[in-house]
Design a protein around this motif. Structure first.
Motif, short mmCIF file in Angstrom:
data_model
loop_
_atom_site.label_atom_id
_atom_site.label_comp_id
_atom_site.label_asym_id
_atom_site.label_seq_id
_atom_site.Cartn_x
_atom_site.Cartn_y
_atom_site.Cartn_z
N UNK A 48 0.82 -1.21 0.00
CA UNK A 48 0.00 0.00 0.00
C UNK A 48 0.86 1.26 0.00
N UNK A 49 2.08 1.16 0.59
CA UNK A 49 3.00 2.31 0.55
C UNK A 49 3.43 2.59 -0.89
N UNK A 50 3.68 1.52 -1.65
CA UNK A 50 4.04 1.71 -3.06
C UNK A 50 2.91 2.38 -3.82
N UNK A 51 1.68 1.94 -3.57
CA UNK A 51 0.54 2.52 -4.26
C UNK A 51 0.38 3.98 -3.89
N UNK A 52 0.50 4.30 -2.60
CA UNK A 52 0.37 5.68 -2.16
C UNK A 52 1.44 6.56 -2.81
N UNK A 53 2.66 6.04 -2.90
CA UNK A 53 3.73 6.79 -3.56
C UNK A 53 3.43 6.97 -5.04
N UNK A 64 -7.06 5.08 -6.35
CA UNK A 64 -6.46 4.04 -5.50
C UNK A 64 -6.55 4.43 -4.02
N UNK A 65 -6.77 5.72 -3.74
CA UNK A 65 -6.91 6.19 -2.37
C UNK A 65 -8.35 6.64 -2.16
N UNK A 70 -8.47 4.51 2.88
CA UNK A 70 -8.06 3.17 2.46
C UNK A 70 -7.30 3.25 1.14
N UNK A 71 -6.23 2.43 1.04
CA UNK A 71 -5.42 2.38 -0.17
C UNK A 71 -5.59 1.01 -0.80
N UNK A 72 -5.95 0.98 -2.08
CA UNK A 72 -6.18 -0.29 -2.77
C UNK A 72 -5.00 -0.58 -3.70
N UNK A 73 -4.24 -1.62 -3.33
CA UNK A 73 -3.10 -2.03 -4.16
C UNK A 73 -3.56 -3.05 -5.19
N UNK A 74 -3.04 -2.93 -6.38
CA UNK A 74 -3.28 -3.92 -7.44
C UNK A 74 -1.94 -4.45 -7.91
N UNK A 75 -1.93 -5.69 -8.37
CA UNK A 75 -0.69 -6.32 -8.81
C UNK A 75 0.03 -5.52 -9.88
N UNK A 77 0.26 -2.34 -10.04
CA UNK A 77 0.76 -1.05 -9.56
C UNK A 77 2.29 -0.99 -9.58
N UNK A 78 2.94 -2.01 -9.00
CA UNK A 78 4.40 -2.02 -8.94
C UNK A 78 5.01 -2.02 -10.34
N UNK A 79 4.39 -2.77 -11.25
CA UNK A 79 4.89 -2.83 -12.62
C UNK A 79 4.77 -1.48 -13.32
N UNK A 80 3.76 -0.69 -12.94
CA UNK A 80 3.59 0.63 -13.54
C UNK A 80 4.57 1.64 -12.94
N UNK A 81 4.86 1.49 -11.66
CA UNK A 81 5.74 2.45 -10.98
C UNK A 81 7.20 2.26 -11.38
N UNK A 82 7.65 1.00 -11.45
CA UNK A 82 9.07 0.68 -11.63
C UNK A 82 9.75 1.43 -12.78
N UNK A 83 9.19 1.43 -13.99
CA UNK A 83 9.90 2.07 -15.11
C UNK A 83 9.61 3.56 -15.26
N UNK A 84 8.77 4.11 -14.41
CA UNK A 84 8.35 5.51 -14.59
C UNK A 84 9.49 6.47 -14.30
N UNK A 85 9.76 7.43 -15.18
CA UNK A 85 10.80 8.43 -14.93
C UNK A 85 10.58 9.21 -13.64
N UNK A 86 9.32 9.45 -13.29
CA UNK A 86 9.03 10.19 -12.06
C UNK A 86 9.51 9.41 -10.84
N UNK A 87 9.43 8.10 -10.88
CA UNK A 87 9.90 7.27 -9.76
C UNK A 87 11.42 7.33 -9.66
#
Length: 216
Positions: A48-53, A64-65, A70-75, A77-87
């Motif tokens: 949920x911390x990853x999703x919030x970030x 998602x918030x 409540x924060x709703x994590x989806x499988x 989410x991590x795959x979308x965050x990992x390659x993002x330049x903003x991350x």
């Protein structure tokens, strides 16, 4: 902008729930076969911390918030965050390394599994690293209660938190330093005493020769 939008979605309730779960983890060490590279691996404490970030960075949709926090994590989410330049920009802004007062530029390495294995950032320093000053400020911009458990070589450990965001890690051979002031003073005193003894010996020898000449 994303943080401002999150405020409208009752982030205070969200923040009160998530910083007190599993803490983030950081592992600090040298790069493989690279004494001039400091390697930092970061992993979020909860999904949920990853999703919030991801929402705060504008990578994930705001729905998602929920209004109740409540924060709703989806499988996905991590795959979308990992390659993002903003991350990547976020990591390089919130994790920094310096040696001998000089900053070490960082580069985010390709991510294999962000949710389970985290992400690695390599920092290239000007030369072989003895002691590295590593600062970690991830997620504390979302809530100051977030903490990070950090480990290093030879059982080294510390906890990063707001107000204690930097730590010095001995990672390689530390260059020899100048003797401490007490040792330096002792060396100087020894040299002075030796000089006095030599002077006394010279005076004694000169006096002895003069007495021999008079007797002759």
């Amino acid at each position: 902008m994303a943080l401002a939008v999150l405020a409208g979605f009752a982030v205070p309730g969200t923040a009160a729930a998530h910083p007190f779960g599993d803490p983030q983890a950081v592992a600090v060490g040298l790069g493989d076969g690279r004494p001039d590279v400091v390697r930092v691996r970061w992993r979020a404490g909860g999904l949920d911390d990853l999703t919030l970030l991801g929402v705060s960075l504008g990578i994930l949709p705001q729905d998602r918030v929920m209004l109740d926090g409540a924060v709703f994590y989806r499988d996905a989410d991590a795959a979308a965050i990992a390659p993002a330049p903003a991350f990547a920009r976020y990591l390089l802004d919130r994790i920094t390394v310096s040696t001998a007062g000089r900053a070490c530029p960082g580069s985010v390495q390709p991510v294999e599994d962000l949710a389970k294995r985290g992400v690695t950032v390599d920092f290239a320093c000007p030369g072989p690293v003895g002691v590295a000053s590593v600062a970690v400020r991830t997620l504390t911009d979302l809530h100051p209660a977030y903490q990070t458990l950090a480990t290093g070589p030879d059982g080294q450990r510390t906890v990063y938190r707001q107000g204690a965001e930097s730590h010095d890690w001995p990672l390689g051979e530390v260059p020899a330093t100048a003797p401490a002031s007490g040792s330096s003073a002792a060396i100087q005193l020894t040299a002075v005493i030796a000089g006095v003894l030599v002077a006394i010996a010279v005076v004694w020898l000169v006096g002895r020769r003069m007495r021999r000449r008079r007797l002759a």
